[in-house]
Scaffold this motif. Structure first.
Motif, PDB file in Angstrom:
ATOM      1  N   ALA A 633      30.651  56.730 -36.943  1.00 33.78           N
ATOM      2  CA  ALA A 633      31.460  57.499 -35.987  1.00 33.78           C
ATOM      3  C   ALA A 633      30.584  58.169 -34.939  1.00 33.78           C
ATOM      4  CB  ALA A 633      32.286  58.552 -36.734  1.00 33.78           C
ATOM      5  N   MET A 634      29.354  58.530 -35.287  1.00 31.50           N
ATOM      6  CA  MET A 634      28.498  59.237 -34.334  1.00 31.50           C
ATOM      7  C   MET A 634      28.193  58.373 -33.111  1.00 31.50           C
ATOM      8  SD  MET A 634      24.740  59.248 -36.188  1.00 31.50           S
ATOM      9  CE  MET A 634      25.337  59.726 -37.794  1.00 31.50           C
ATOM     10  N   PHE A 635      28.061  57.062 -33.301  1.00 31.95           N
ATOM     11  CA  PHE A 635      27.733  56.178 -32.191  1.00 31.95           C
ATOM     12  C   PHE A 635      28.920  56.046 -31.239  1.00 31.95           C
ATOM     13  CE2 PHE A 635      25.242  54.962 -35.880  1.00 31.95           C
ATOM     14  CZ  PHE A 635      23.963  54.905 -35.370  1.00 31.95           C
ATOM     15  N   ASP A 636      30.121  55.978 -31.795  1.00 30.72           N
ATOM     16  CA  ASP A 636      31.313  55.879 -30.951  1.00 30.72           C
ATOM     17  C   ASP A 636      31.576  57.201 -30.231  1.00 30.72           C
ATOM     18  OD1 ASP A 636      31.690  53.276 -31.972  1.00 30.72           O
ATOM     19  OD2 ASP A 636      32.800  54.071 -33.679  1.00 30.72           O
ATOM     20  N   TYR A 637      31.493  58.282 -30.963  1.00 26.12           N
ATOM     21  CA  TYR A 637      31.801  59.587 -30.368  1.00 26.12           C
ATOM     22  C   TYR A 637      30.788  59.948 -29.272  1.00 26.12           C
ATOM     23  CZ  TYR A 637      33.372  64.431 -30.084  1.00 26.12           C
ATOM     24  OH  TYR A 637      33.880  65.629 -29.645  1.00 26.12           O
ATOM     25  N   ALA A 638      29.549  59.495 -29.419  1.00 26.64           N
ATOM     26  CA  ALA A 638      28.523  59.796 -28.415  1.00 26.64           C
ATOM     27  C   ALA A 638      28.885  59.226 -27.046  1.00 26.64           C
ATOM     28  CB  ALA A 638      27.171  59.260 -28.880  1.00 26.64           C
ATOM     29  N   VAL A 639      29.754  58.209 -27.021  1.00 28.27           N
ATOM     30  CA  VAL A 639      30.202  57.652 -25.735  1.00 28.27           C
ATOM     31  C   VAL A 639      30.837  58.743 -24.884  1.00 28.27           C
ATOM     32  CG1 VAL A 639      31.825  56.030 -24.671  1.00 28.27           C
ATOM     33  CG2 VAL A 639      30.483  55.332 -26.671  1.00 28.27           C
ATOM     34  N   ARG A 698      21.216  62.808 -25.249  1.00 26.76           N
ATOM     35  CA  ARG A 698      20.916  61.937 -24.109  1.00 26.76           C
ATOM     36  C   ARG A 698      20.080  60.742 -24.546  1.00 26.76           C
ATOM     37  NH1 ARG A 698      18.578  65.368 -21.284  1.00 26.76           N
ATOM     38  NH2 ARG A 698      16.429  64.840 -21.796  1.00 26.76           N
ATOM     39  N   ARG A 699      19.050  60.995 -25.367  1.00 20.47           N
ATOM     40  CA  ARG A 699      18.220  59.883 -25.858  1.00 20.47           C
ATOM     41  C   ARG A 699      19.033  58.935 -26.736  1.00 20.47           C
ATOM     42  NH1 ARG A 699      14.663  64.321 -26.522  1.00 20.47           N
ATOM     43  NH2 ARG A 699      15.195  64.446 -28.751  1.00 20.47           N
ATOM     44  N   PHE A 700      19.879  59.500 -27.552  1.00 15.82           N
ATOM     45  CA  PHE A 700      20.719  58.703 -28.443  1.00 15.82           C
ATOM     46  C   PHE A 700      21.663  57.817 -27.632  1.00 15.82           C
ATOM     47  CE2 PHE A 700      24.236  58.054 -31.432  1.00 15.82           C
ATOM     48  CZ  PHE A 700      23.580  57.864 -32.634  1.00 15.82           C
ATOM     49  N   ARG A 701      22.269  58.384 -26.611  1.00 16.16           N
ATOM     50  CA  ARG A 701      23.196  57.618 -25.776  1.00 16.16           C
ATOM     51  C   ARG A 701      22.478  56.506 -25.017  1.00 16.16           C
ATOM     52  NH1 ARG A 701      27.733  59.047 -23.405  1.00 16.16           N
ATOM     53  NH2 ARG A 701      26.785  59.030 -21.325  1.00 16.16           N
ATOM     54  N   GLU A 702      21.294  56.783 -24.537  1.00 20.69           N
ATOM     55  CA  GLU A 702      20.529  55.759 -23.824  1.00 20.69           C
ATOM     56  C   GLU A 702      20.221  54.577 -24.731  1.00 20.69           C
ATOM     57  OE1 GLU A 702      17.135  57.891 -22.496  1.00 20.69           O
ATOM     58  OE2 GLU A 702      18.144  58.776 -20.738  1.00 20.69           O
ATOM     59  N   ARG A 703      19.983  54.866 -25.996  1.00 19.30           N
ATOM     60  CA  ARG A 703      19.608  53.810 -26.929  1.00 19.30           C
ATOM     61  C   ARG A 703      20.818  53.047 -27.458  1.00 19.30           C
ATOM     62  NH1 ARG A 703      16.154  54.615 -32.594  1.00 19.30           N
ATOM     63  NH2 ARG A 703      16.002  52.392 -33.090  1.00 19.30           N
TER      64      ARG A 703
END
Length: 731
Positions: A633-639, A698-703
């Motif tokens: 869920a963290m990857f989707d929510y980070a959008v 920000r780093r997580f979203r870029e990756r």
């Protein structure tokens, strides 16, 4: 001077390279450098090496301008090495934990030119076997230091470079380098062992030698296997007439190697086998030692004699007879052990037998070129990536008929106008048998047949934190009762694998090794998170009964397969107190753990159990903050670029028991709390919105979120439904 220089060449090993690099850098020994050589790999290898080099000064990234092959790539790394010793470790293998201190002690005690280390051959099935090092050097035990002339049995060890740690000065003085072409280890390892003045052995498993399901040259049918002859010619040219006592052993190894290549049905095209045998015979006559050599006994000895006599037809007949006997044995064993598919086992139960017969009959009818079948989460309803693809297909490909498979108890939840069939009915078996496209975020059941002309699309349902697929073999607590052979049969049906980011692509390559097209296009289900405006967010919140001024925290922990019924330590009332009077808590358990009812707490309506809520994207849009542990869920929510808090109260246990691809506490999308007191402190202090958390997000979203631009579903529809490959191909 650094003690160990690791040279790690990488070409199309993106699924394994992280494990290789981590196995070096996580050792309890730091006197190393790693030279990662991207051999102009078309996948993500270069990106991975650059990523590691950016965060660890011990790693240096080298990229070759064009694909040169394993030998030249190793030479490029050797030219940049500064260590006293060089270890050539392939990018798809990995070191055994805690082995480097023992290696360092052995090097210090013996100061060898070459140190031989043991290895385990790890097959993709999970089976592992130790090498013959102990047996070959047994006798009265390996001496501290020896020469190959004193222990010629050392030449019978596996001829790879990665089981040898070699003094760099010795390599420079001797001028030894890797030759281009396949089987490059041969013309490097044998001359190195012959020339070495001091050889030592470490009787400890240091390398896990991965036996890949696909992609390795030993499982590739190609005329390039003839290059083995060039490599062995180099061996004898380099060794010359020196060390005549070793020549018979080298010759026997050469013939053994040639016969191995010829005898493997997955290397040489059938039409080239006679020519290979002819060259084998020519080399036998050319290099045979004047005094003879130790001919093996039994069948192997017979093969040698047939090679010496140039008897190809007899050799071929012997091989065919041997393979026929193996096939008969395997067939008999399968017949004895066979278990029929579930539906056929229940043939006496009337309805199931009739349905299975109906399905088989439908398979004989033509594939419907306009039919696409969709499913999600084991037929739980209209959801996830398949739902987003279906919606976009209705817009872009209206001539394609989309049919959903759902359980009977979920029919009422389908959106208006969605055509469906109920799982287990005749209509269900009919569409499964005749669909042109089959789209799912999990695998279809084992009884589903992959027909020529059909296209199977695996969308997945999350970026993986926990290990998946074949990688679960190492973590049996997280995969109780899993049949990995059956899993791979299901994976072999895939034509397309949809991935949200390069990281997912790399991990799926390792977890699900098979011949399918990787579509790295973003997750279709996240398109809505990108395109939803303020009005849609407000409408979603209103449907959930959330007031405009409420601050909503969505808590979504993941499932623990190894702890049935587990619930993380979490006090809703405590969190609401930290949030203040405007706080509102939505609790969404994993669908495997769904327990209808109140999630606990006495928050007077401020706590809502949304585990059974059908559309998780609604919950993401409604929430101001996500709290999760190891859920995708963290990857989707980070959008959405909103705060994420990683609450990981059992991280060490979870990592050990379940296995992970990513340390979410070291590379988080925001603030991290290790226990509930820390979680409360995060919200009381506002740490979830502080600069450190924003930078981490920000780093997580870029990756992980770079491809989520609102057009992922469109890319899938255009590539798969509107331009999918012709019948029977994989693109």
């Amino acid at each position: 001077m650094t003690l160990l220089s690791f040279v790690v060449p990488a070409y199309q090993v993106q699924g394994y390279l992280r494990e290789c690099l981590d196995s070096i850098l996580d050792q309890p020994f730091g006197d190393v450098e790693v030279i990662g050589v991207d051999d102009c790999s078309p996948d993500g290898c270069g990106q991975i090496i650059a990523e590691y080099a950016a965060r660890d000064p011990r790693v240096r990234a080298v990229r070759l301008a064009e694909n040169a092959g394993l030998g030249p790539a190793r030479n490029a790394g050797l030219d940049r090495a500064t260590g006293e010793y060089v270890w050539f470790l392939d990018g798809d293998d990995w070191l055994a934990p805690d082995c480097l201190p023992a290696v360092a002690r052995r090097l210090a005690d013996t100061a060898p030119d070459v140190l031989l280390v043991d290895h385990v051959r790890v097959h993709w099935t999970g089976r592992a076997g130790r090498s013959a090092l102990v047996d070959v050097l047994a006798a009265d035990g390996p001496p501290e230091v020896f020469r190959a002339t004193e222990r010629p049995a050392v030449l019978r060890l596996l001829h790879t470079a990665w089981n040898k740690i070699i003094r760099r000065g010795f390599l420079l003085d001797s001028g030894l380098r890797f030759a281009p072409g396949w089987y490059e280890d041969v013309s490097f390892s044998y001359p190195a062992l012959v020339a070495a003045e001091r050889i030592s052995v470490l009787d400890r498993v240091c390398v896990n030698y991965r036996q890949r399901r696909s992609g390795a040259i030993t499982r590739t049918v190609d005329a390039r296997h003839f290059e083995v002859f060039d490599q062995w010619h180099r061996v004898f040219d380099l060794v010359g007439d020196r060390n005549s006592t070793l020549r018979p052993v080298l010759f026997e190894r050469m013939i053994w190697h040639y016969l191995t290549v010829l005898g493997n049905g997955r290397r040489l095209p059938p039409g080239l086998r006679p020519a290979f045998f002819a060259q084998l015979h020519a080399d036998y006559r050319r290099w045979r030692p004047p005094g003879g050599y130790p001919v093996p006994g039994g069948i192997e000895g017979l093969k040698h004699r047939l090679v010496a006599a140039d008897r190809w037809r007899t050799f071929s007949a012997l091989r065919v007879a041997g393979r026929t006997g193996q096939v008969v044995t395997r067939t008999a064993r399968r017949a004895a052990d066979r278990t029929l598919p579930p539906l056929r086992r229940s043939a006496g139960r009337g309805r199931d037998a009739l349905l299975y017969g109906y399905y088989r009959a439908q398979l004989r009818r033509p594939v419907d070129p306009t039919l696409a079948v969709y499913a999600a989460y084991w037929y739980r309803g209209y959801a996830c990536n398949p739902a987003a693809i279906h919606a976009k297909a209705r817009e872009l490909a209206p001539d394609i008929r989309g049919v959903w498979i759902v359980r009977r108890d979920r029919v009422a939840e389908l959106p208006p106008g969605v055509e469906y069939v109920v799982a287990g009915t005749p209509a269900y078996y009919r569409v499964l048998a005749r669909a042109r496209w089959l789209v799912n975020n999990v695998n279809f059941p084992d009884h589903v047949v992959k027909r020529p002309g059909s296209v199977h699309v695996q969308t997945h349902h999350g970026t993986p934190v926990k290990v998946m697929g074949l990688d679960q073999q190492r973590y049996p607590l997280g995969a109780p009762g899993m049949d990995f052979a059956a899993l791979l049969r299901r994976v072999d049906r895939w034509d397309f694998s949809i991935t949200a980011n390069a990281f997912s692509t790399q991990m799926w390559d390792r977890a699900y090794p098979a011949d399918y097209v990787r579509l790295e296009v973003g997750y279709p289900r996240n398109d809505r998170l990108v395109t939803a405006g303020p009005d849609e967010v407000a409408a979603v919140r209103a449907r959930l009964g959330i007031a405009p001024g409420d601050r909503v925290v969505l808590y979504a922990p993941t499932h623990r397969e190894y702890l049935p019924g587990y619930r993380p330590p979490f006090d809703p009332d405590g969190l609401l107190a930290a949030l203040g009077p405007a706080g509102r808590l939505l609790v969404r358990g994993h669908y495997f753990d769904h327990r209808p009812g109140d999630p606990g707490g006495s928050g007077a309506g401020r706590v809502t159990d949304v585990t059974g809520y059908g559309c998780v994207e609604d919950l993401y849009l409604a929430a101001d903050v996500l709290v999760t542990d190891y859920s995708s869920a963290m990857f989707d929510y980070a959008v959405l670029d909103r705060p994420v808090v990683v609450y990981a109260p059992d991280w060490p246990v979870y990592r050990l028991a379940r296995g992970v691809y990513l340390d979410v506490t070291a590379e988080p999308p925001g603030a991290v709390a290790r226990d509930f007191a820390e979680l409360l402190a995060v919200f009381r202090s506002g740490a979830e919105r502080a600069e450190g958390a924003v930078s981490a997000r920000r780093r997580f979203r870029e990756r992980f979120c770079a491809l989520d631009d609102g057009r992922a579903a469109e890319r899938v529809v255009r590539r798969v439904l509107l331009a999918s490959p012709p019948s029977g191909t994989r693109g």
